[in-house]
Design a protein around this motif. Sequence first.
Motif, PDB file in Angstrom:
ATOM      1  N   ILE A   3      -4.759   1.964  -2.407  1.00  0.00           N
ATOM      2  CA  ILE A   3      -3.651   2.872  -2.685  1.00  0.00           C
ATOM      3  C   ILE A   3      -3.651   4.080  -1.750  1.00  0.00           C
ATOM      4  CG2 ILE A   3      -4.807   4.201  -4.512  1.00  0.00           C
ATOM      5  CD1 ILE A   3      -2.037   4.073  -6.020  1.00  0.00           C
ATOM      6  N   LEU A   6      -2.139   2.981   1.499  1.00  0.00           N
ATOM      7  CA  LEU A   6      -0.686   2.851   1.340  1.00  0.00           C
ATOM      8  C   LEU A   6      -0.040   4.228   1.314  1.00  0.00           C
ATOM      9  CD1 LEU A   6       1.762   0.989   0.863  1.00  0.00           C
ATOM     10  CD2 LEU A   6       1.296   1.201  -1.599  1.00  0.00           C
ATOM     11  N   GLU A  21       5.378   2.003  -9.543  1.00  0.00           N
ATOM     12  CA  GLU A  21       4.885   0.759 -10.146  1.00  0.00           C
ATOM     13  C   GLU A  21       5.271   0.704 -11.624  1.00  0.00           C
ATOM     14  OE1 GLU A  21       0.699   0.013  -9.599  1.00  0.00           O
ATOM     15  OE2 GLU A  21       0.825   0.596  -7.491  1.00  0.00           O
ATOM     16  N   PRO A  29       0.445  -4.525  -7.734  1.00  0.00           N
ATOM     17  CA  PRO A  29      -0.358  -5.201  -6.714  1.00  0.00           C
ATOM     18  C   PRO A  29      -1.418  -6.092  -7.357  1.00  0.00           C
ATOM     19  CG  PRO A  29      -1.175  -3.000  -7.049  1.00  0.00           C
ATOM     20  CD  PRO A  29       0.053  -3.139  -7.920  1.00  0.00           C
ATOM     21  N   ARG A  37      -6.536  -1.655  -6.904  1.00  0.00           N
ATOM     22  CA  ARG A  37      -5.249  -2.171  -6.472  1.00  0.00           C
ATOM     23  C   ARG A  37      -5.363  -2.607  -5.019  1.00  0.00           C
ATOM     24  NH1 ARG A  37      -3.881   2.298  -9.842  1.00  0.00           N
ATOM     25  NH2 ARG A  37      -2.143   1.878 -11.233  1.00  0.00           N
ATOM     26  N   TYR A  39      -2.835  -3.673  -1.975  1.00  0.00           N
ATOM     27  CA  TYR A  39      -1.453  -3.741  -1.517  1.00  0.00           C
ATOM     28  C   TYR A  39      -1.362  -4.484  -0.195  1.00  0.00           C
ATOM     29  CZ  TYR A  39      -0.839  -0.010  -4.932  1.00  0.00           C
ATOM     30  OH  TYR A  39      -0.814   0.717  -6.077  1.00  0.00           O
ATOM     31  N   HIS A  43       4.455  -4.536   0.036  1.00  0.00           N
ATOM     32  CA  HIS A  43       4.431  -3.290  -0.732  1.00  0.00           C
ATOM     33  C   HIS A  43       4.778  -2.102   0.169  1.00  0.00           C
ATOM     34  CE1 HIS A  43       1.833  -5.757  -3.410  1.00  0.00           C
ATOM     35  NE2 HIS A  43       2.511  -5.103  -4.348  1.00  0.00           N
ATOM     36  N   ARG A  44       4.182  -2.091   1.365  1.00  0.00           N
ATOM     37  CA  ARG A  44       4.443  -1.002   2.304  1.00  0.00           C
ATOM     38  C   ARG A  44       5.927  -0.964   2.680  1.00  0.00           C
ATOM     39  NH1 ARG A  44       5.399  -1.270   7.102  1.00  0.00           N
ATOM     40  NH2 ARG A  44       4.405  -3.280   7.445  1.00  0.00           N
TER      41      ARG A  44
END
Length: 136
Positions: A3, A6, A21, A29, A37, A39, A43-44
């Motif tokens: 996280i 990200l 989320e 994720p 988590r 990712y 997700h990005r």
Amino acid sequence: MKIGELSRATGTNIETIRYYERIGLLPAPHRTAANYRSYGDPHRARLTFVRHSRDLGFTIDEIRSLLDLSDDPGRDCSEADRIASRHLEQVEDKIAQLTRLRDELTRIVGRCRGGIAADCRVIEALGDHRHCKSAH
């Protein structure tokens, strides 16, 4: 990526990522064996979309609708155009309102002659809306 990675990659606060989320803008994720988590690029990309949309002032509901369209690339994009056009109208209304506010504040400040508070034109105008030139 974790996280924090990200967060750095998108310039988004960690708590904001968790919030997105919780409300379903960002899919949950996968979790690692240590329950972290994890990712990926999707997700990005999605978070970048959300972040850019928020920077442009779109509401969460508008973003949700735009993401629904994005998730179904075969759909007609007229809904996206409608959402963006409505948002543009709201921005233009806000600009007009801010222009009226700027003009009124410029007028009020321009009336200031200095001196003591008892004779202050700024305080006078703020205390009585009748001293304003226009509705704002």
